[in-house]
Design an enzyme around this catalytic site. Structure first.
Site, PDB file in Angstrom:
ATOM      1  N   ASP A 117      38.702   9.119 -54.353  1.00  0.00           N
ATOM      2  CA  ASP A 117      39.405   8.887 -53.092  1.00  0.00           C
ATOM      3  C   ASP A 117      40.267  10.107 -52.780  1.00  0.00           C
ATOM      4  O   ASP A 117      40.821  10.738 -53.684  1.00  0.00           O
ATOM      5  CB  ASP A 117      40.297   7.646 -53.185  1.00  0.00           C
ATOM      6  CG  ASP A 117      39.490   6.351 -53.156  1.00  0.00           C
ATOM      7  OD1 ASP A 117      38.365   6.364 -52.628  1.00  0.00           O
ATOM      8  OD2 ASP A 117      39.999   5.329 -53.657  1.00  0.00           O
ATOM      9  N   ASP A 132      34.406   4.317 -47.703  1.00  0.00           N
ATOM     10  CA  ASP A 132      35.252   3.200 -47.280  1.00  0.00           C
ATOM     11  C   ASP A 132      35.294   3.091 -45.755  1.00  0.00           C
ATOM     12  O   ASP A 132      35.289   1.986 -45.194  1.00  0.00           O
ATOM     13  CB  ASP A 132      36.679   3.379 -47.813  1.00  0.00           C
ATOM     14  CG  ASP A 132      36.752   3.290 -49.317  1.00  0.00           C
ATOM     15  OD1 ASP A 132      35.892   2.613 -49.918  1.00  0.00           O
ATOM     16  OD2 ASP A 132      37.661   3.906 -49.908  1.00  0.00           O
TER      17      ASP A 132
END
Length: 201
Positions: A117, A132
């Site tokens: 991330d 995402d």
């Protein structure tokens, strides 16, 4: 429609994979880089949980769930006749595969790999990635299609035909009043010609 589904999925997966590889090659874990001041930053973290860093410590569960999502989408492919459904499910497939690739190939090991991330937005409580974005955006699209009653075949299901029949003759099953009948007759016994005592011979 299969081409649109797989094309969207490949684009989503490729963009997600390439951005993660760029992060791994150019940033150290925990590093932060401002992009638009505090509004948008790159912040490299390894996420063992679900999308948006939720439920850390349950990586293998989300690996199974992601695999199930992929299987369900693949089983529905031949039913898709809608461009909107094709785009939504393609984005969902690509985003799911993006994070699933991390769980299967990245450290610390297969099925429990940590997701890369790096996108941090001011005021948002979690750091996320391109996969995402595709997953959440596609799910919003799926919800809107369901609320609009649009099926995988692109046909919108409504109750209009039934309403049209009712509106055309709402009293179709009700007997007419005597004064509304051409001969003034009634369904009640004694009101029909021949039923009154004086009419019998």
């Amino acid at each position: 429609m299969l081409g649109l589904v797989f094309g969207t999925a490949v684009v989503a997966w490729a963009v997600d994979f390439l951005t993660k590889e760029w992060v791994l090659a150019s940033m150290t874990e925990g590093e932060q880089r401002p992009v638009l001041g505090e509004l948008l930053q790159w912040h490299f973290v390894r996420n063992p949980g679900a999308a948006f860093s939720l439920a850390a410590g349950s990586t293998w569960i989300f690996t199974i769930l992601a695999s199930a999502v992929v299987i369900v989408i693949l089983t529905q492919l031949r039913r898709i006749r809608s461009l909107w459904w094709a785009a939504a499910l393609g984005g969902l497939l690509g985003g799911t595969l993006g994070n699933l690739t991390d769980r299967l190939t990245r450290e610390p090991g297969i099925f429990v790999g940590h997701v890369i991330d790096f996108i941090q937005v001011w005021g948002f409580p979690a750091i996320f990635n391109v996969a995402d974005i595709f997953v959440v955006g596609s799910m919003i699209g799926v919800v809107l299609l369901v609320l609009a009653n649009i099926g995988l075949d692109g046909v919108r299901r409504t109750d209009e035909p039934k309403r049209a029949v009712v509106d055309a003759d709402p009293d179709a099953t009700q007997p007419l009043d005597p004064e509304d009948r051409p001969d003034g007759s009634s369904d009640r016994r004694g009101d029909r010609p021949g039923d009154r005592p004086g009419d019998r011979h």
